[in-house]
Design an enzyme around this catalytic site. Structure first.
Site: not given
Length: 338
Positions: A19, A197, A250, A254, A260-261, A285
């Site tokens: 990001w 979220k 968001d 997500t 999406s992690r 992360v």
């Protein structure tokens, strides 16, 4: 105080993950000189050599105006805007080490999503504690995957701040033909939405991996939004903020997006993998892991029930199997929706 007549450049972007790198690339393409700071000297050296962040944002060339560095003091020298894209657990230490080097009229933009473990503070609160409340601080949050931003696909986010001038300045300096920013003064609502979220997205990944269907996923997202909204309102935010980009927008991205992690982490947990095993295999992360425990404590502080978050806390701690956690949610007492 910064005014709209004063460009927010040069820019220092702190954090060279996906990001932070994406924001640096975006700003560099807009013609702004950007220092991109990373803690890892080896990674920074490779970025300088390859003109690309092959670890976190492969295939994206860094504009000439983006200069990577591992020296914080160099990144901050003369910066008119500091974008803090460091993960939430590292934000305080980074800003504490350089607080005296950030000019008082520099705008600080928080681009991290999370709550600080222990203090339960939002990121703008952490920033203000370290650099002083006299600085202009804003938060950038909303449905935005790094790869889509740098691909110049249409993206819309929120920018929140106490000062209308600061919000307008960030809107003016960050906007492009594909990146649109909507302003608000509800810093609390925007930050709670951005942090929470990630917790609901872990649950969404669990639901998907257990093949419980789209009905279940839709219900989870909807009730997750209600849970987030209750906490945000109790903390001083406005409920309507959570129906916007930094809340519903968001959350949907997500919980459903392949990039999406946190959703990916939930998928692996639902498949029976242990948390440590999943985290060891991730190079980025998943903020939702740390946020879950902090959110539980914040809910206790405000007397707000967070059933989805509580079940995910048990799953992450290994106290409850993922399927049992979802079944427990379905067996909760029925009541009025609102």
């Amino acid at each position: 105080m910064t005014t709209l007549l004063e460009p927010l450049q040069p820019v220092a972007v702190l954090g060279s993950g996906g990001w932070g790198t994406a924001l640096a690339v975006h700003l560099g393409r807009l013609g702004k000189p950007v220092w991109l700071w990373g803690r890892n000297q080896s990674l920074v050296t490779k970025m300088v050599t390859n003109q690309e962040n092959r670890l976190y944002l492969p295939g994206v060339e860094l504009p000439e105006l983006v200069r990577p560095t591992h020296v914080l003091e160099k990144a901050l020298d003369g910066a008119r805007c500091v974008v803090c894209a460091v993960p939430s657990h590292g934000t305080r230490d980074v800003l504490r080490s350089v607080a005296s080097r950030i000019d008082e009229d520099t705008v600080i933009v928080s681009a991290a999503k999370g709550l600080e473990v222990g203090t339960l503070l939002r990121m703008t609160q952490v920033i203000e504690e370290e650099v002083g409340s006299s600085h202009e601080v804003a938060v950038l949050s909303g449905p935005s995957f790094s790869k889509e931003l740098v691909a110049e696909l249409p993206t819309a986010v929120c920018v929140a701040g106490r000062s209308e001038l600061t919000v307008q300045a960030v809107q003016q300096e960050f906007r492009s033909h594909s990146f649109r920013l909507y302003g608000t003064d509800d810093v609390v609502g925007v930050e709670i939405g951005g942090a929470m979220k990630n917790v609901i997205a872990i649950a969404a990944g669990v639901v998907e991996s257990l093949e419980l269907g789209q009905n279940a996923l839709s219900a989870l997202i909807t009730r997750g939004l209600a849970e987030i909204s209750r906490l945000a309102e109790a903390a001083g935010g406005r409920r309507e903020t959570l129906s916007g980009l930094s809340g519903l927008g968001d959350l949907v991205l997500t919980c459903t997006g392949a990039l999406s992690r946190n959703r990916s982490l939930g998928l692996e947990l639902g498949r029976g993998h242990q948390l440590n095993e999943v985290l060891d295999g991730m190079k980025t992360v998943a903020e939702g892991v740390r946020t879950t425990g902090a959110a539980i404590e914040l809910g206790k502080r405000y007397g707000v029930e967070l059933p989805i978050t509580a079940q995910m806390a048990d799953v992450l701690a290994g106290l409850r199997p993922p399927r049992a956690a979802v079944e427990e949610l379905m067996l909760r007492r029925q009541r009025s929706e609102c």
